[in-house]
Motif scaffolding. Structure first.
Motif, PDB file in Angstrom:
ATOM      1  N   VAL A 206       0.850  -1.203   0.000  1.00 41.95           N
ATOM      2  CA  VAL A 206       0.000   0.000   0.000  1.00 41.95           C
ATOM      3  C   VAL A 206       0.877   1.241   0.000  1.00 41.95           C
ATOM      4  N   ALA A 207       0.670   2.118  -0.986  1.00 43.70           N
ATOM      5  CA  ALA A 207       1.431   3.361  -1.070  1.00 43.70           C
ATOM      6  C   ALA A 207       0.876   4.385  -0.091  1.00 43.70           C
ATOM      7  N   GLU A 208       1.689   5.383   0.247  1.00 47.77           N
ATOM      8  CA  GLU A 208       1.272   6.413   1.201  1.00 47.77           C
ATOM      9  C   GLU A 208       0.129   7.261   0.665  1.00 47.77           C
ATOM     10  N   THR A 209      -0.042   7.294  -0.680  1.00 48.44           N
ATOM     11  CA  THR A 209      -1.130   8.091  -1.268  1.00 48.44           C
ATOM     12  C   THR A 209      -2.349   7.234  -1.601  1.00 48.44           C
ATOM     13  N   ALA A 210      -2.329   5.945  -1.223  1.00 48.63           N
ATOM     14  CA  ALA A 210      -3.425   5.046  -1.611  1.00 48.63           C
ATOM     15  C   ALA A 210      -4.757   5.505  -1.038  1.00 48.63           C
ATOM     16  N   GLN A 211      -4.718   6.091   0.175  1.00 50.51           N
ATOM     17  CA  GLN A 211      -5.978   6.499   0.801  1.00 50.51           C
ATOM     18  C   GLN A 211      -6.471   7.859   0.328  1.00 50.51           C
ATOM     19  N   TYR A 212      -5.634   8.555  -0.457  1.00 44.86           N
ATOM     20  CA  TYR A 212      -6.046   9.864  -0.963  1.00 44.86           C
ATOM     21  C   TYR A 212      -6.994   9.694  -2.156  1.00 44.86           C
ATOM     22  N   THR A 213      -7.840  10.677  -2.341  1.00 50.73           N
ATOM     23  CA  THR A 213      -8.644  10.743  -3.562  1.00 50.73           C
ATOM     24  C   THR A 213      -8.124  11.896  -4.413  1.00 50.73           C
ATOM     25  N   VAL A 214      -8.443  11.855  -5.683  1.00 51.90           N
ATOM     26  CA  VAL A 214      -7.922  12.855  -6.621  1.00 51.90           C
ATOM     27  C   VAL A 214      -9.064  13.701  -7.144  1.00 51.90           C
ATOM     28  N   THR A 215      -8.911  15.001  -7.030  1.00 52.70           N
ATOM     29  CA  THR A 215      -9.907  15.918  -7.567  1.00 52.70           C
ATOM     30  C   THR A 215      -9.664  16.089  -9.056  1.00 52.70           C
ATOM     31  N   PRO A 216     -10.604  15.695  -9.916  1.00 54.68           N
ATOM     32  CA  PRO A 216     -10.363  15.812 -11.360  1.00 54.68           C
ATOM     33  C   PRO A 216     -10.370  17.273 -11.806  1.00 54.68           C
ATOM     34  N   GLU A 217      -9.621  17.550 -12.852  1.00 51.67           N
ATOM     35  CA  GLU A 217      -9.642  18.880 -13.452  1.00 51.67           C
ATOM     36  C   GLU A 217     -11.001  19.095 -14.117  1.00 51.67           C
ATOM     37  N   PRO A 218     -11.444  20.342 -14.209  1.00 50.11           N
ATOM     38  CA  PRO A 218     -12.749  20.616 -14.832  1.00 50.11           C
ATOM     39  C   PRO A 218     -12.844  20.008 -16.233  1.00 50.11           C
ATOM     40  N   ALA A 219     -13.972  19.341 -16.501  1.00 51.75           N
ATOM     41  CA  ALA A 219     -14.317  18.737 -17.799  1.00 51.75           C
ATOM     42  C   ALA A 219     -13.613  17.407 -18.049  1.00 51.75           C
ATOM     43  N   TYR A 220     -12.564  17.079 -17.273  1.00 50.63           N
ATOM     44  CA  TYR A 220     -11.848  15.816 -17.507  1.00 50.63           C
ATOM     45  C   TYR A 220     -12.620  14.617 -16.962  1.00 50.63           C
ATOM     46  N   ASP A 221     -13.557  14.843 -16.050  1.00 49.26           N
ATOM     47  CA  ASP A 221     -14.270  13.713 -15.452  1.00 49.26           C
ATOM     48  C   ASP A 221     -15.439  13.246 -16.306  1.00 49.26           C
ATOM     49  N   GLN A 222     -15.662  13.880 -17.448  1.00 50.55           N
ATOM     50  CA  GLN A 222     -16.783  13.496 -18.314  1.00 50.55           C
ATOM     51  C   GLN A 222     -16.298  13.192 -19.731  1.00 50.55           C
ATOM     52  N   LEU A 223     -15.107  12.637 -19.853  1.00 48.18           N
ATOM     53  CA  LEU A 223     -14.545  12.347 -21.166  1.00 48.18           C
ATOM     54  C   LEU A 223     -15.241  11.157 -21.793  1.00 48.18           C
ATOM     55  N   GLY A 224     -15.372  11.197 -23.104  1.00 50.22           N
ATOM     56  CA  GLY A 224     -15.959  10.085 -23.832  1.00 50.22           C
ATOM     57  C   GLY A 224     -15.659  10.212 -25.311  1.00 50.22           C
ATOM     58  N   GLY A 225     -15.761   9.119 -26.044  1.00 49.02           N
ATOM     59  CA  GLY A 225     -15.559   9.151 -27.481  1.00 49.02           C
ATOM     60  C   GLY A 225     -14.161   9.593 -27.867  1.00 49.02           C
ATOM     61  N   LEU A 226     -14.107  10.547 -28.820  1.00 45.37           N
ATOM     62  CA  LEU A 226     -12.824  11.042 -29.324  1.00 45.37           C
ATOM     63  C   LEU A 226     -12.026  11.746 -28.237  1.00 45.37           C
ATOM     64  N   ALA A 227     -12.697  12.410 -27.321  1.00 43.59           N
ATOM     65  CA  ALA A 227     -11.997  13.108 -26.230  1.00 43.59           C
ATOM     66  C   ALA A 227     -11.254  12.103 -25.356  1.00 43.59           C
ATOM     67  N   LEU A 228     -11.874  10.962 -25.080  1.00 45.45           N
ATOM     68  CA  LEU A 228     -11.216   9.929 -24.282  1.00 45.45           C
ATOM     69  C   LEU A 228     -10.028   9.338 -25.040  1.00 45.45           C
ATOM     70  N   LEU A 229     -10.197   9.130 -26.347  1.00 49.22           N
ATOM     71  CA  LEU A 229      -9.094   8.609 -27.163  1.00 49.22           C
ATOM     72  C   LEU A 229      -7.907   9.583 -27.148  1.00 49.22           C
ATOM     73  N   PHE A 230      -8.210  10.861 -27.326  1.00 50.59           N
ATOM     74  CA  PHE A 230      -7.153  11.876 -27.305  1.00 50.59           C
ATOM     75  C   PHE A 230      -6.457  11.898 -25.943  1.00 50.59           C
ATOM     76  N   PHE A 231      -7.249  11.760 -24.893  1.00 56.53           N
ATOM     77  CA  PHE A 231      -6.727  11.751 -23.535  1.00 56.53           C
ATOM     78  C   PHE A 231      -5.788  10.556 -23.325  1.00 56.53           C
ATOM     79  N   ALA A 232      -6.196   9.385 -23.790  1.00 55.69           N
ATOM     80  CA  ALA A 232      -5.366   8.181 -23.652  1.00 55.69           C
ATOM     81  C   ALA A 232      -4.083   8.308 -24.467  1.00 55.69           C
ATOM     82  N   LEU A 233      -4.208   8.876 -25.663  1.00 56.38           N
ATOM     83  CA  LEU A 233      -3.022   9.054 -26.505  1.00 56.38           C
ATOM     84  C   LEU A 233      -2.040  10.035 -25.871  1.00 56.38           C
ATOM     85  N   ARG A 234      -2.562  11.047 -25.197  1.00 52.50           N
ATOM     86  CA  ARG A 234      -1.678  12.000 -24.512  1.00 52.50           C
ATOM     87  C   ARG A 234      -0.896  11.305 -23.394  1.00 52.50           C
TER      88      ARG A 234
END
Length: 681
Positions: A206-234
């Motif tokens: 277990v890493a020291e940050t395992a219990q932390y949660t991550v606040t997503p950047e605006p608009a990144y938490d609703q990615l889908g379709g081409l936006a998700l593909l672009f995100f994965a490629l990045r």
């Protein structure tokens, strides 16, 4: 007792050691055990930040897309293996050390060759900046209080690396071999221990940050379709930093011991296998331990001191989870080994950049000084130039890996792509000349490997340019054309100079007459020596020339001239505006206009002093005269030095003897001037 000259050389000798004779160049060649840490430390060390860069991008959307990490890592491993196999063909076909530059130049032409060269030069500078900054990050992970000295630490480390490389390849290889092998061993032990701990304790890693949660950047938490593909490629593009430095072995083949190509190919295979294994293992442990690493620390919900404390690197978190906390011996060993190997990873660039610079200089695309070897038979000017540019980047970007990494890998994938397609053309040409069917089959197999490599790197290059352009990569895309244009301009200059220097019939003709002119300001020893030397050359005409800027001084000069019975008439040029340079230049031009085939030799008396501050006390009008006269065709300038007492013993080769200026005093010796002033004017 050591002289001042000896003491002046002491700092240089402490840094470089004793100079090495040119005929000992073969002794500096590298066996595979040294070549691996020297040329492969960059791709081996990239496992310390390649996984981290994938996580930084994926956590922009919180933790929703971390499931993509294993697939992206697998893609990086496939690409790494393909590129390594492709470069094994390069080192066999082009063992001279030009690498992708030579491949592109011979198979695509000058435009592609210079594009590759500019890409690699930029990438080498970034390799030093990124590797040293990443190493500094790992030092700070172990000792967070050093965060405020980040830039100073990074700059100091670049200076140390430059000094180590200036001492020579074999010496730097010995210095860098131990940390690299310790890092490989440490990561291997960490991977095995971590996997055993995971399976033995049923998920107890277990890493020291395992219990932390991550606040997503605006608009990144609703990615889908081409936006998700672009995100994965990045994210995939960021993980491709694991491939940086693979090309260095192809550029460094001349540094290997014979058989050079085979040893380089073997080292490439070792590097590829070790790097792929370590990268896959670190990525697996990071996911099993649930490591969180974000671009902005305060996006980690639960990280109480995010404003004042830096995040621990992914490697640091894995080591702490594997070995039982951040106070364990294993943790500090991994941090020390990682920091060292990241810093030493810049050594890949310190060997690749000077070698490539030497090849470019030999082809007249960079200044010839980059082709010159220093005291230790290394390309010292290239090492110093690389260190200087890397320091500028580190200072400009505050040694921030996240900011620097955005500029990274565009250059290296540009060279990958052009080089691999160049190899495809190379094999086409070779197969057309090869009658043996078995040899043609081997060439076809090599061509297929290079074609697959070229296809994959082309796709990745497009992905990198598109996904990283707005994040800072545009700076690299601007720097590369600037370097390209600069190299073309240097090549045009050298070509133009060579054309002008080709001997012709006029250059063999003797001058019709020789007219010697001795510049005179007053009657003293330097003037008399210049007159004596001018007379000894037996010119057709001899003029003692002075410029009248003060009537009283001129009357004194005429009186001395007659009193010493000098057998050369004194010619006086009037100068109502007290200029010296213009009347002399006009006088010389007039002689040349009257007789264009006449050679004019201007003798300039000069003091030679031993201290820099003495130059300030003497008139430097002859420097201006020489600067003007050197642009006049058919005019030669002869400096006649007179060594003053302060210059005695300034020559390193005769440091215990007197200066030549003492010959007239009956003292023998020799000295050269390290500064000059003039008695003229």
């Amino acid at each position: 007792m050591p002289s001042l000259s000896d003491l002046g050389q002491l700092p240089k000798r402490l840094v470089l050691g004793r100079p090495v004779r040119s005929d000992r160049l073969g002794e500096s060649l590298l066996p595979k055990r040294y070549a691996l840490p020297i040329f492969a430390s960059d791709p081996l060390s990239s496992v310390a930040y390649a996984t981290q860069e994938i996580l930084i991008v994926l956590t922009l959307a919180g933790t929703a897309f971390l499931y993509l990490a294993p697939w992206l890592a697998a893609g990086v491993v496939v690409l790494l293996v393909t590129v390594v196999l492709s470069y094994r063909q390069v080192v066999r076909a082009y063992p001279s050390g030009g690498g992708d530059y030579e491949v592109a130049m011979k198979n695509h032409g000058q435009f592609a060759g210079l594009t590759v060269a500019s890409a690699l030069l930029v990438d080498y500078v970034l390799t030093v900046a990124v590797s040293v900054s990443a190493g500094t990050d790992n030092i700070i992970s172990a000792f967070p209080t050093l965060d405020e000295h980040r830039v100073l630490i990074a700059v100091g480390l670049v200076a140390l690396l430059a000094a180590a490389n200036l001492r020579g390849l074999r010496e730097s290889g010995r210095a860098f071999a131990v940390p690299t092998y310790l890092f490989i061993s440490g990561i291997a032990v960490m991977i095995v221990t971590g996997l055993i701990r995971w399976f033995a304790t049923d998920g107890g890693l277990v890493a020291e940050t395992a219990q932390y949660t991550v606040t997503p950047e605006p608009a990144y938490d609703q990615l889908g379709g081409l936006a998700l593909l672009f995100f994965a490629l990045r994210a995939f593009a960021s993980g491709c930093t694991a491939l940086t430095g693979v090309e260095a072995i192809a550029n460094g083949v001349p540094a290997f011991k014979p058989p050079k190509s085979r040893n380089a190919a073997t080292t490439l295979a070792l590097m590829g296998g070790i790097a792929a294994t370590m990268f896959a293992g670190v990525t697996a442990l990071a996911l099993l331990a649930d490591v969180k690493y974000v671009e902005h620390p305060c996006d980690l919900e639960g990280f109480a001191n995010c404003e004042t404390e830096p995040q621990r690197t992914v490697i640091a978190q894995i080591a702490a989870a594997t070995f039982g906390g951040d106070s364990s011996v294993g943790f500090f060993f991994i941090q020390a080994a990682t920091a060292l190997v990241l810093i030493l990873a810049a050594n890949t660039a310190f060997n690749g950049f000077p070698l490539l610079g030497s090849v470019l200089a030999q082809d007249r695309f960079l200044p010839r000084q980059l082709h010159t070897r220093g005291d230790k038979l290394v390309f010292s000017n290239g090492i110093l130039l690389l260190a200087g540019f890397a320091v500028l980047l580190i200072v400009a970007f505050d040694a921030d890996v996240t900011r620097l990494i955005q500029l990274y890998i565009i250059g290296v994938f540009t060279s990958f792509t052009i080089g691999q397609w160049g190899m495809v053309r190379h094999w086409n040409r070779e197969m057309g000349l090869e009658p043996d069917p078995a040899a043609r089959r081997r060439m076809r197999r090599s061509q297929i490997i290079n074609a697959v490599g070229g296809s994959l790197t082309t796709v990745v290059l497009v992905i990198i340019v598109i996904t990283k352009f707005t994040h800072g990569a545009w700076l690299v895309l601007v720097a590369m054309p600037i370097l390209f244009v600069l190299m073309r301009a240097i090549n045009r200059h050298y070509s133009h100079v060579s054309e002008q220097l080709v001997p012709d019939t006029d250059s063999r003709l003797l001058p019709s007459r020789v007219h010697a002119i001795v510049l005179v300001s007053k009657v003293h020893k330097p003037t008399l020596r210049a007159l004596a030397f001018a007379r000894a050359t037996r010119p057709d005409a001899l003029t003692a020339l002075t410029v009248n800027v003060d009537d009283a001084d001129l009357r004194g000069l005429r009186a001395d001239w007659e009193r010493y019975d000098i057998p050369v008439p004194l010619t006086v040029l009037e100068s109502p505006y007290r200029e010296i340079t213009r009347p002399v230049v006009d006088y010389v031009k007039a002689i040349r206009r009257k007789s264009p085939r006449e050679l004019v030799v201007v003798f300039v008396p000069q003091y030679v002093v031993g201290h820099w501050w003495e130059n300030v006390l003497h008139n430097q009008s002859a420097l201006r005269l020489r600067a003007r006269l050197q642009f006049q065709p058919g005019v030669m300038i002869t400096t006649v030095p007179w060594q003053l007492e302060s210059s005695v013993g300034r020559d390193d080769d005769h440091r215990n003897g007197p200066a030549p200026g003492d010959l007239r005093r009956g003292i023998t010796g020799d000295a050269d001037a390290d500064a000059d002033a003039t008695p003229y004017g």
